[in-house]
Scaffold this active site. Structure first.
Site, PDB file in Angstrom:
ATOM      1  N   ARG A 130       1.676  -8.667  13.751  1.00 37.43           N
ATOM      2  CA  ARG A 130       0.983  -7.691  12.898  1.00 37.43           C
ATOM      3  C   ARG A 130      -0.003  -8.404  11.972  1.00 37.43           C
ATOM      4  NH1 ARG A 130       5.844  -5.066  10.148  1.00 37.43           N
ATOM      5  NH2 ARG A 130       4.407  -3.695   9.065  1.00 37.43           N
ATOM      6  N   ARG A 179      -8.031   0.806  10.364  1.00 33.79           N
ATOM      7  CA  ARG A 179      -7.590  -0.570  10.568  1.00 33.79           C
ATOM      8  C   ARG A 179      -8.522  -1.314  11.512  1.00 33.79           C
ATOM      9  NH1 ARG A 179      -1.576   0.751   9.559  1.00 33.79           N
ATOM     10  NH2 ARG A 179      -0.586  -1.263   9.274  1.00 33.79           N
ATOM     11  N   ARG A 227      12.321  -6.066   3.555  1.00 34.00           N
ATOM     12  CA  ARG A 227      12.041  -4.661   3.260  1.00 34.00           C
ATOM     13  C   ARG A 227      13.052  -3.724   3.950  1.00 34.00           C
ATOM     14  NH1 ARG A 227       6.134  -2.294   4.472  1.00 34.00           N
ATOM     15  NH2 ARG A 227       6.622  -2.692   6.646  1.00 34.00           N
ATOM     16  N   LYS A 264       0.833  -1.218   0.000  1.00 28.57           N
ATOM     17  CA  LYS A 264       0.000   0.000   0.000  1.00 28.57           C
ATOM     18  C   LYS A 264       0.864   1.264   0.000  1.00 28.57           C
ATOM     19  CE  LYS A 264      -1.801  -0.898   4.034  1.00 28.57           C
ATOM     20  NZ  LYS A 264      -1.025  -2.085   4.441  1.00 28.57           N
ATOM     21  N   ARG A 271      12.907  -1.715   9.433  1.00 33.87           N
ATOM     22  CA  ARG A 271      11.992  -1.273  10.490  1.00 33.87           C
ATOM     23  C   ARG A 271      12.006  -2.269  11.640  1.00 33.87           C
ATOM     24  NH1 ARG A 271       6.371   0.326   7.647  1.00 33.87           N
ATOM     25  NH2 ARG A 271       5.627  -0.750   9.499  1.00 33.87           N
TER      26      ARG A 271
END
Ligand code: AMP
Length: 227
Positions: A179, A96, A135, A21, A168
């Site tokens: 998550r 969310r 990532r 996203k 991260r």
């Protein structure tokens, strides 16, 4: 192919962590002069500033948990109220939870607005885990890289600004699994919420990011021809 910013005047990008996203929103927003409102980026800014809100949010973020609704709802309502948010925007990472979605509806209703569309980024779980754990984010400009799918020319350095890339803290395997579980229990029910309202658009986001971007642009363009 031209996409006017009117098309996605008030859009939500919905999907699991790692669905792409943020990457897609960043590129579309620059290309089409749309405001990118990322609640994850806003929270990370609060954390790096060491604000009261950042200190509170950090403990949830590091554990892979959702930050409580009262914090998020107030933060987004204030952001949408700022003068630059009268132009087109993409909301990335909010809502969310069901209370967040209901509060967004109330905020927009009060302003005489509504959501144009909610784009659901569909990706199988095994692909999400692979993407999240590979990532890398630029500490300078926030650009997102991926050592497997979108590697920078030089490992550890951002192609765009030369900034240092870092992983991260919530992309650690324990936080990733938390998550994804939060996503399943709290965020997935929003699919029904938005489907019932007729604003949900499903996008196969498991493909290469250029293909996903092309199909997002195509969906947006087709919608322009019918509006
Ligand atoms: P993101 O960059 O969108 O993956 O967000 C990073 C983290 O920020 C999430 O794992 C949550 O801890 C927190 N966060 C971002 N947006 C929200 C939200 N709408 N509701 C609750 N927590 C959020």
């Amino acid at each position: 192919m031209t996409v006017t910013s009117k098309l996605i005047s008030r859009a939500v990008f919905l999907g699991a962590p790692g669905a792409g996203k943020g990457t897609q929103a960043k590129e579309l927003c620059v290309g089409y002069e749309i405001l990118h409102i990322s609640t994850g980026d806003m929270l990370r800014e609060e954390v790096s500033r060491g604000s009261q809100l950042g200190l509170r949010a950090r403990q949830y973020m590091d554990a892979g948990k959702l930050v409580p609704d009262d914090v998020m709802i107030g933060m987004v309502a204030a952001r949408i109220d700022r003068p630059d948010a009268t132009k087109a925007w993409i909301l990335d990472g909010f809502p969310r939870t069901l209370p967040q979605a209901e509060s967004l509806d109330r905020t927009l209703d009060a302003a005489g607005q509504g959501l144009s569309h909610v784009y659901f980024f569909q990706v199988p779980e095994e692909v999400l885990v692979q993407r999240l754990t590979s990532r890398w984010t630029c500490s300078g400009c926030g650009a997102i890289w991926n050592s497997m799918f979108k590697p920078p020319r030089q490992a550890g350095t951002c192609d765009l600004c030369g900034g240092q890339l870092s992983q991260r803290s919530d992309d650690r395997p324990e936080a990733v699994s938390e998550r994804l579980s939060e996503y399943g229990s709290q965020t997935e029910p929003l699919l029904g919420y938005y489907r019932d309202r007729g604003v949900l658009v499903e996008v196969d986001a498991s493909r290469h990011l250029k293909e996903v971007q092309q199909s997002l642009i195509e969906v947006l363009s087709n919608e322009s021809e019918t509006t």
